[in-house]
Design an enzyme around this catalytic site. Structure first.
Site, short mmCIF file in Angstrom:
data_model
loop_
_atom_site.label_atom_id
_atom_site.label_comp_id
_atom_site.label_asym_id
_atom_site.label_seq_id
_atom_site.Cartn_x
_atom_site.Cartn_y
_atom_site.Cartn_z
N SER A 40 2.71 -7.33 -0.63
CA SER A 40 2.22 -6.79 0.32
C SER A 40 0.99 -7.09 1.66
CB SER A 40 1.75 -4.85 0.55
OG SER A 40 1.83 -4.54 1.21
N TYR A 54 -3.96 1.08 -3.48
CA TYR A 54 -3.20 -0.22 -3.24
C TYR A 54 -3.28 -1.32 -2.84
CZ TYR A 54 1.77 -1.18 -1.34
OH TYR A 54 3.06 -1.71 -1.39
#
Length: 252
Positions: A139, A153
């Protein structure tokens, strides 16, 4: 034609990767927890591309034993697995110390520990075959430590990226490094079920189809790493990595 295994293929980026890779002539091994969604996806793909082969299995990536069982079973189905996409992920999270360790732990177990299990299972197959292509879906949040609900995350996504990069380091200059390729993808804002709550607020959001097309292009080129889509995320990655914290917080 290649045989591609995709985890987390029941929705979002995984499902769209399956559609686009099938359209490009690849056979698919698809797995996820929601098998009803997988059945619907398989029917959709075969209706559009009846010459394709699509095999399905239920998989909870946090079940370590099941990860190995499913990967090995798919390999037995096809004889070889040419490419494995470690895609399954979770976007839960809360600011640290606010009483939601449960959510942060679930994200950490799914996005990092489960990614480790998938990478182990993939490399077991690739070492035996002496060939393969591992694709790790990370990501853009991995570029820098993120605040609040994104903290855990982002940490899991840089951890997953480093698993793949460590493998590339290990294989560099060795015979296996010529036949086993490693790709890390850093998606920016691509519309999916995981981020539907912020789709109207996030800058630079692109459709699932557009975002995944850039992912598939990078996968097929077997690049070492790619920010996807390249614009604006490749130049922004430099800013995210190196901007002073005060500047970065204003941008976020």
């Amino acid at each position: 034609m290649t045989t591609i295994l995709i985890t987390g293929a029941s929705s979002g980026l995984g499902a769209e990767m399956a559609r686009q890779l099938a359209a490009r002539g690849n056979d698919l091994a698809l797995c996820a927890r929601r098998t009803d969604r997988l059945d619907e996806l398989k029917a959709e793909i075969l209706a559009a591309h009846p010459e394709r082969r699509v095999e399905l299995r239920a998989l909870d990536v946090t079940d370590d034993d099941q990860v190995f069982e499913v990967f090995r079973a798919f390999r037995a189905d096809f004889g070889t697995l040419d490419r494995i996409v470690v895609n399954a992920g979770l976007g839960k999270g809360a600011p640290l110390g606010t009483g939601r360790f449960d959510a942060n732990r679930e994200t950490a177990m799914t996005n990092f520990v489960a990614a480790l299990a998938q990478t182990e299972a993939a490399m077991e197959i690739f070492r035996d075959q002496q060939a393969g292509h591992l694709v790790m879906v990370s990501s853009m949040s991995a570029m820098r430590g993120m605040p609040k609900a994104m903290t855990t995350y982002a940490a899991t996504k840089i951890g997953a990226a480093y698993l793949a990069e460590g493998l590339r380091n290990e294989l560099y200059g060795k015979p296996l490094g010529k036949t086993v390729k490693i790709t890390v993808l850093y998606p920016g804002y691509i519309a999916s079920e995981m981020n539907e709550a912020v789709q109207d607020k996030a800058s630079f959001m692109v459709s699932t189809e557009t975002g995944v097309a850039s992912m598939v292009s990078a996968i097929e080129k077997e690049v070492a790493d790619a920010c996807v889509p390249a614009l604006p995320w490749a130049p922004l990655s430099v800013v995210m990595k190196h901007a002073p914290l005060g500047v970065l917080k204003r941008l976020m």
